[in-house]
Design a protein around this motif. Structure first.
Motif, PDB file in Angstrom:
ATOM      1  N   LEU A  74       0.833  -1.208   0.000  1.00 15.01           N
ATOM      2  CA  LEU A  74       0.000   0.000   0.000  1.00 15.01           C
ATOM      3  C   LEU A  74       0.862   1.251   0.000  1.00 15.01           C
ATOM      4  O   LEU A  74       0.507   2.267  -0.619  1.00 15.01           O
ATOM      5  N   ALA A  75       1.992   1.200   0.665  1.00 17.59           N
ATOM      6  CA  ALA A  75       2.897   2.353   0.699  1.00 17.59           C
ATOM      7  C   ALA A  75       3.473   2.640  -0.694  1.00 17.59           C
ATOM      8  O   ALA A  75       3.735   3.801  -1.035  1.00 17.59           O
ATOM      9  N   LEU A  76       3.640   1.586  -1.503  1.00 12.10           N
ATOM     10  CA  LEU A  76       4.101   1.795  -2.881  1.00 12.10           C
ATOM     11  C   LEU A  76       3.064   2.546  -3.694  1.00 12.10           C
ATOM     12  O   LEU A  76       3.397   3.359  -4.559  1.00 12.10           O
ATOM     13  N   GLY A  77       1.795   2.231  -3.424  1.00 11.35           N
ATOM     14  CA  GLY A  77       0.726   2.806  -4.222  1.00 11.35           C
ATOM     15  C   GLY A  77       0.578   2.059  -5.540  1.00 11.35           C
ATOM     16  O   GLY A  77       1.460   1.291  -5.945  1.00 11.35           O
ATOM     17  N   GLU A  78      -0.541   2.308  -6.212  1.00 16.21           N
ATOM     18  CA  GLU A  78      -0.820   1.584  -7.454  1.00 16.21           C
ATOM     19  C   GLU A  78       0.241   1.849  -8.524  1.00 16.21           C
ATOM     20  O   GLU A  78       0.710   0.931  -9.192  1.00 16.21           O
ATOM     21  N   GLU A  79       0.622   3.099  -8.694  1.00 18.77           N
ATOM     22  CA  GLU A  79       1.606   3.427  -9.722  1.00 18.77           C
ATOM     23  C   GLU A  79       2.987   2.867  -9.375  1.00 18.77           C
ATOM     24  O   GLU A  79       3.715   2.387 -10.252  1.00 18.77           O
ATOM     25  N   GLY A  80       3.333   2.909  -8.101  1.00 19.50           N
ATOM     26  CA  GLY A  80       4.611   2.354  -7.683  1.00 19.50           C
ATOM     27  C   GLY A  80       4.668   0.854  -7.875  1.00 19.50           C
ATOM     28  O   GLY A  80       5.690   0.307  -8.308  1.00 19.50           O
ATOM     29  N   LEU A  81       3.556   0.179  -7.578  1.00 22.32           N
ATOM     30  CA  LEU A  81       3.486  -1.267  -7.761  1.00 22.32           C
ATOM     31  C   LEU A  81       3.630  -1.641  -9.226  1.00 22.32           C
ATOM     32  O   LEU A  81       4.288  -2.625  -9.566  1.00 22.32           O
ATOM     33  N   LYS A  82       3.038  -0.854 -10.102  1.00 26.81           N
ATOM     34  CA  LYS A  82       3.105  -1.148 -11.536  1.00 26.81           C
ATOM     35  C   LYS A  82       4.547  -1.237 -12.027  1.00 26.81           C
ATOM     36  O   LYS A  82       4.849  -2.023 -12.933  1.00 26.81           O
TER      37      LYS A  82
END
Length: 224
Positions: free
Chosen positions: A65-73
């Motif tokens: 969750l700390a990465l966020g959706e864009e970070g996870l991508k």
């Protein structure tokens, strides 16, 4: 197919595959859940490459969750359907924290309530992470069950239910991985390796690959 033949099939598969388990790299139930969600319409090898980068950085619901959706991508963009998978993973991480204390639930109903988790994924988690006697019917198991006549069915659910009724109890926990690995490496889709198959004489497939054809196929790049 009678019960004795089924017993012999699983006995031989267990002997041929002494350590039946998933080929998805994971160290925790949560890592397995993420890997299985990512594996839809993707290879285990491709998923393992992505998670080898992701898990050292984020392998808990909080961290993802700390990465966020864009970070996870950025970590999973080599995998098919990565935008929707990133969205689902963020959603399931949020629900795990809100409803399950950050832990992966141990029931099918709770698992299927998570974004990106269907019956097959839930069965994989229940079997592999929690050693429950479930069978997740993927394309490999569906093919093997129908081709061998071990548990023929027109739908994934029909095959799953037949396997649940007919797999010998001794082999039920491992049946899922025994059938997947047999389908992935021996009973392959295009030209099954019947001449080296440990259950060839028990299998009821009518169009077995002949030995001479198999020998020729091994010389061609298409067989690799």
């Amino acid at each position: 197919m009678n019960a004795e033949k089924r017993r012999q099939i699983f006995e031989r598969l267990a002997a041929a595959i002494p350590e039946p388990t998933t080929e998805l790299t994971h160290a925790t139930p949560f890592e397995l859940l993420i890997a299985v969600v990512l594996s839809a319409q993707a290879t285990d090898k491709g998923v393992n490459k992505a998670t080898a980068r992701l898990f050292p950085v984020a392998n808990t619901p909080d961290a993802i969750l700390a990465l966020g959706e864009e970070g996870l991508k950025e970590y999973i963009k080599t995998i098919n359907l990565y935008p929707s998978k990133a969205r689902n993973i963020i959603g399931l991480c949020r629900l795990l924290l809100e409803k399950h204390g950050g832990l992966v639930p141990r029931t099918r109903t709770e698992l299927e309530a998570l974004p990106g988790v269907g019956r097959k994924t839930a069965n994989v988690i229940l079997n592999t992470a929690f050693e429950q006697h479930t069978i997740a019917v993927d394309t490999h198991i569906f093919r093997v069950a129908n081709r061998t006549r071990l548990a023929p069915g027109k739908t994934v659910l029909e095959v799953e239910k037949k396997l649940e009724r007919t797999v010998p109890k001794k082999y039920f926990k491992d049946a899922h991985h025994l059938l997947i690995l047999h389908g992935r490496y021996t009973c392959i889709a295009r030209k099954p390796k019947c001449p080296v198959c440990p259950i060839a004489d028990l299998c009821e497939y009518k169009d077995k690959t002949p030995a001479e054809s198999f020998a020729d196929a091994k010389q061609t790049p298409e067989s690799t």
